[in-house]
Design a protein around this motif. Structure first.
Motif, PDB file in Angstrom:
ATOM      1  N   GLY A  11      10.393 -17.032  -8.213  1.00 25.40           N
ATOM      2  CA  GLY A  11      10.179 -15.749  -8.855  1.00 25.40           C
ATOM      3  C   GLY A  11      11.256 -14.727  -8.574  1.00 25.40           C
ATOM      4  O   GLY A  11      11.140 -13.575  -8.997  1.00 25.40           O
ATOM      5  N   VAL A  68      13.753  -7.415  -6.663  1.00 30.82           N
ATOM      6  CA  VAL A  68      13.008  -7.031  -7.862  1.00 30.82           C
ATOM      7  C   VAL A  68      12.115  -5.852  -7.517  1.00 30.82           C
ATOM      8  O   VAL A  68      11.209  -5.957  -6.688  1.00 30.82           O
ATOM      9  N   SER A  98       8.614  -6.074 -11.402  1.00 31.38           N
ATOM     10  CA  SER A  98       8.686  -7.382 -12.054  1.00 31.38           C
ATOM     11  C   SER A  98       8.337  -7.286 -13.537  1.00 31.38           C
ATOM     12  O   SER A  98       8.980  -7.939 -14.379  1.00 31.38           O
ATOM     13  N   ASP A  99       7.332  -6.481 -13.871  1.00 31.51           N
ATOM     14  CA  ASP A  99       7.001  -6.330 -15.291  1.00 31.51           C
ATOM     15  C   ASP A  99       8.152  -5.666 -16.041  1.00 31.51           C
ATOM     16  O   ASP A  99       8.518  -6.094 -17.144  1.00 31.51           O
ATOM     17  N   SER A 112      10.925  -8.158 -16.534  1.00 32.94           N
ATOM     18  CA  SER A 112      10.615  -9.164 -17.547  1.00 32.94           C
ATOM     19  C   SER A 112      10.763  -8.582 -18.952  1.00 32.94           C
ATOM     20  O   SER A 112      11.222  -9.266 -19.872  1.00 32.94           O
ATOM     21  N   LEU A 159       8.870 -14.101 -14.826  1.00 31.48           N
ATOM     22  CA  LEU A 159       9.812 -13.106 -15.329  1.00 31.48           C
ATOM     23  C   LEU A 159      10.321 -13.448 -16.720  1.00 31.48           C
ATOM     24  O   LEU A 159      10.737 -12.570 -17.477  1.00 31.48           O
TER      25      LEU A 159
END
Length: 852
Positions: free
Chosen positions: A391, A468, A471-472, A475, A664
């Motif tokens: 991740g 990161v 993360s959202d 992505s 991601l």
């Protein structure tokens, strides 16, 4: 007790002046009273006897001080030599008239000779000479006179006491000096009616003998350390020449520094310095360089001082201090800086050099300015982004930017930049200003190429971990890059460049920068120039095996990357669809998928890097629908493929997110939709045909031998075929043969089929994959309309026997690959034919046949 009163109209003014001088100086004077004649007494009895009576007595001096205080309103000292100086001053002198309120005096001149002392030492003898006193100049009771004067001061100790006084004057808020001497005064006495010339009036401050209120010393406001200093302007206009003209220096001679400062002197005392050489120091008192002020007069009040010099730190500690100073400055932070006197330049006056040595002026050196940006025009030339299985994200990049210096600083001071540490965050400015990632890079990890002409740096760093932050948000940023042609982001952080200057190499640290830059996206792998042309090119397709409803395939493809970002996205799955049919609202239909085990797409600065993927596993899945249209679409797809026809297919990320295991990447894969041209089979199934003009023709049959190839790895079984045959109508360059460029420019139309291959296929033919030419068993073409088409057939057979000829085929072909059974619509044009024993392959016909 005898009280006498009367008038004093002196016949001898000189004697009267002497008497008044002694009286005002507090000195006793012997005087006598002589009875007048002829009237000595108002009583006649005693009058004659009193004639000539003389009473000897003493006129006691007035113990009230005439001069009771003195304030220097302003005094500017000008050094003359080691033993003398001049002092241009205005003194406010407090005086008391001992003659009383009815006998005012108008002081017109004074001539002072006093010894000035400080802390028990004699500063010098102050001589004013005769000075005109401007009006108002009347003394009546307690009064003040403002006396402007230019005095000479003579020292007796080579200015040692003056040095002590001047240093304390600069550093202290208040100090006391003593005055001991006298003044000669000319004053018009209203009571006497003439100008008295009074000599030797004492000027003694302090004076404890004065009763009932002893006199104090002269209190002087000091400069208080010169704390009110403001840097008005500054500049670093370039480099100090390395030609020996500056102190013989020939290497790393420093950078020029000019400062204009306002220095407030709160003291009434000023000092004419002339040239003042100084060290410039940082807040740690480390010497950074030297500056010089010329023509300097530190007068009372505000002074505008121009200083010119250089920063030329000496030694490792000083170089570190200089780097810190420049870093703080370029970070737009104000910092304490001091200028500390060294000497008075060319002046040979020892005490003046002693005074200015160590004089310190502390000011706040301003930052670079709110509008200063250390890096602008940031351009990500290359980037490598790897999404890891855990991740995480690893990134590498090559970044170009303009390395700026503040407006007052010359770009020329940057000679080179070798490395630059960086710490920054990526901000998605198009999605809520999300800070999505953070990267920190050590100095030695980022080599830099500096272009002095352009003032640009190109920094390159190898792959490092990215923290990161959201993360959202990250992505969504990856999704936007996948589906759009470009995306604006902001880089916010600090740079720590290692800069070569004319002082030496400086390791700057923590210089903030912020700037927007463009990351070019992948635009769904469609050329952003027209938003039409696919950037995914399928180079080859191989069929490996078949099951009832699937074909296992291997695909070679090439992607042209329209971005400067290299991607390493791990395993990916993409669903395959037929092209959209405008007449069918249910289209496109899913026909399979591809699995890319490691999706790594190269990039370059020109944004046209090609990446080839070999042997990518793919699966064709027979589509189904209740109305049969899906099956028909699948059949048409396979038909075009085996007929050698190029066609468009669509690749989409699975909507359920199964296209990747990386969280991601899931939004990007779900949103990805691209297309590609699927090339028709290049090595066509039918390569050539031999027709036999024998006795079967009269029965309506033409014996035919087909030569075929199987370009697949899988074994293919042909179970049937029904294809119409269309002869060539116009043969071009027949004399050149197949290999020389013979061709057919026109074929007979659909209503002029010569026959059908074949009405009776018989037993299936199994063609092993990649086995080269395969000769099928002889079968018969059922000839049509022998009466009406006899001429055409005869012409075709004749040409086939002499030069060779061409035919077109169109119909169906039934094939099996493993358990996968499929009838396809088959069309092949320009199939070479020969007649009888003529071998088409000896003339290159086997390589001429081509499907469309």
């Amino acid at each position: 007790i005898i009280n006498m009163k009367g008038k004093l109209p002196p016949a001898d003014k000189n004697k009267a002046d002497t008497l008044m001088s002694r009286y005002l100086a507090g000195l006793d004077t012997a005087v006598s009273a002589v009875a007048l004649s002829p009237i000595a007494d108002s009583i006649p009895l005693f009058n004659k006897g009193m004639h000539g009576l003389e009473l000897a007595t003493t006129l006691n001096g007035d113990k009230t001080a005439l001069v009771t205080g003195l304030d220097f309103e302003q005094a500017t000292i000008t050094p003359l030599d080691d033993n003398s100086m001049s002092m241009d001053m205005t003194a406010l002198v407090a005086m008391t008239n001992p003659l009383g309120d009815n006998s005012p005096m108008n002081v017109t001149t004074v001539d002072m000779s006093v010894t000035m002392g400080y802390e028990g030492s004699t500063i010098g003898q102050v001589l004013t000479g005769p000075i005109n006193v401007p009006v108002p100049n009347q003394i009546n009771g307690e009064s003040h006179l403002r006396v402007p004067a230019t005095a000479n001061m003579i020292t007796t100790d080579q200015g040692e006491a003056m040095t002590a006084f001047a240093k304390d004057l600069i550093n202290l808020d208040m100090l006391n000096v003593t005055l001991n001497g006298a003044t000669d005064t000319t004053a018009y006495c209203v009571a006497l009616g003439y100008d008295m010339h009074i000599k030797g009036v004492p000027v003694v401050l302090p004076n404890a003998d004065i009763k009932p209120h002893p006199l104090g010393p002269v209190t002087v406001n000091g400069m208080g350390g010169l704390k009110d200093i403001e840097i008005l302007t500054y500049s670093i206009p370039g480099n100090v020449p390395n030609d020996g003209s500056e102190d013989g220096c020939v290497e790393n001679c420093g950078i020029k520094l000019n400062i204009e400062a306002r220095v407030n002197n709160p003291s009434p005392f000023g000092l004419v310095v002339g040239t003042l050489n100084n060290h410039i120091r940082d807040s740690t008192e480390t010497i950074l360089g030297e500056v010089t002020a010329t023509g300097l007069t530190l007068k009372p009040g505000d002074n505008i001082i121009q200083m010119e010099g250089k920063m030329n730190p000496s030694g490792d500690d000083a170089m570190i201090a200089a780097a810190n100073f420049m870093s703080i400055y370029m970070s737009n932070q104000a910092q304490e800086t001091s200028v500390v006197g060294i000497d008075a330049g060319p002046s040979s006056i020892s005490w003046l050099n002693d005074v200015v040595n160590g004089i310190e002026m502390v000011a706040t050196f301003p930052g670079a300015g709110d509008d200063f940006l250390a890096l602008t025009d940031i351009e990500i030339q290359l980037m490598d982004m790897e999404l890891t299985e855990d991740g995480g994200v690893r990134a590498a990049s090559k970044v170009k930017a303009v390395l700026n210096v503040p407006t007052p600083v010359s770009q020329d001071i940057i000679l080179d930049v070798s490395y630059s540490g960086m710490e920054f965050e990526l901000v998605d400015i198009e999605n809520g200003e999300n800070h999505v990632g953070h990267i920190k890079l050590d100095v030695e990890k980022v080599p830099v190429v500096y272009n002095a002409t352009e003032g640009t740096i190109v920094a390159k760093f190898d792959k490092v971990d990215m923290d990161v932050l959201d993360s959202d948000g990250l992505s969504f940023m990856i999704r936007d890059l996948m589906t759009n042609s470009s995306k604006n982001i902001r880089m916010v952080g600090t740079a720590s460049p290692k800069v070569m200057t004319n002082m030496g190499e400086l390791q700057l640290t923590g210089i903030p920068f912020t700037g927007e830059t463009t990351m070019y996206g992948f635009n769904n792998l469609i050329d952003p120039a027209d938003d039409v042309t696919p950037l995914l090119q399928i180079d080859a397709i191989d069929v490996l095996s078949g099951t009832t409803d699937t074909l296992s395939m291997s695909v070679n493809c090439t992607i042209r990357n329209p971005s400067q970002v290299k991607t390493e996205l791990g395993a990916m799955k993409m669903d395959l669809y037929t092209a959209t049919d405008d007449t069918d609202p249910n289209s496109p239909y899913r026909i399979g998928y591809v699995n890319i085990e490691s999706f790594i797409m190269e990039a370059n600065e020109e944004r046209n890097a090609l990446t080839s993927f070999y042997n990518v596993p793919a699966v064709y899945e027979r589509p189904t629908s209740d109305d049969g249209k899906a099956e028909e679409a699948g059949k048409n797809f396979l038909s075009a493929f085996v007929s050698g026809e190029d066609q468009k297919a669509v690749a989409k990320g699975p909507i359920d997110g199964s296209g990747t295991d990386l969280d991601l990447l899931k939004p990007a894969i779900r949103a990805l939709s691209t297309s590609a041209t699927v090339p028709g089979l290049p090595d066509l199934i039918l390569t050539s045909s031999v027709m036999h003009n024998d006795y079967h023709v009269v029965t309506g049959k033409l014996k035919t031998t087909l030569y075929v190839t199987n370009a697949f790895s899988a074994t293919m079984t042909v179970t049937g075929t029904a294809c119409e045959i269309y002869p060539c109508k116009t043969l071009v360059d027949a004399d050149k043969g197949f290999s020389g460029g013979m061709s057919c420019s026109e074929y007979y139309g659909a209503d002029r089929s010569a026959g059908l291959y074949t009405e009776d296929f018989g037993d299936p033919e199994t063609v092993v994959g990649k086995s080269g030419l395969y000769q099928m068993r002889d079968r018969f073409v059922a000839l049509h309309n022998m009466v009406t088409h006899a001429g055409e057939l005869l012409e075709t057979l004749t040409r086939a026997g002499h030069t060779g000829d061409f035919i077109n085929l169109a119909g169906t072909l039934d094939v099996e690959i493993g358990d996968f059974i499929q009838q396809v619509n088959f069309r092949q044009e320009n199939v070479p034919i020969c007649e009888g024993d003529r071998h088409c392959f000896e003339d290159g016909a086997g390589s001429v046949g081509r499907g469309v």
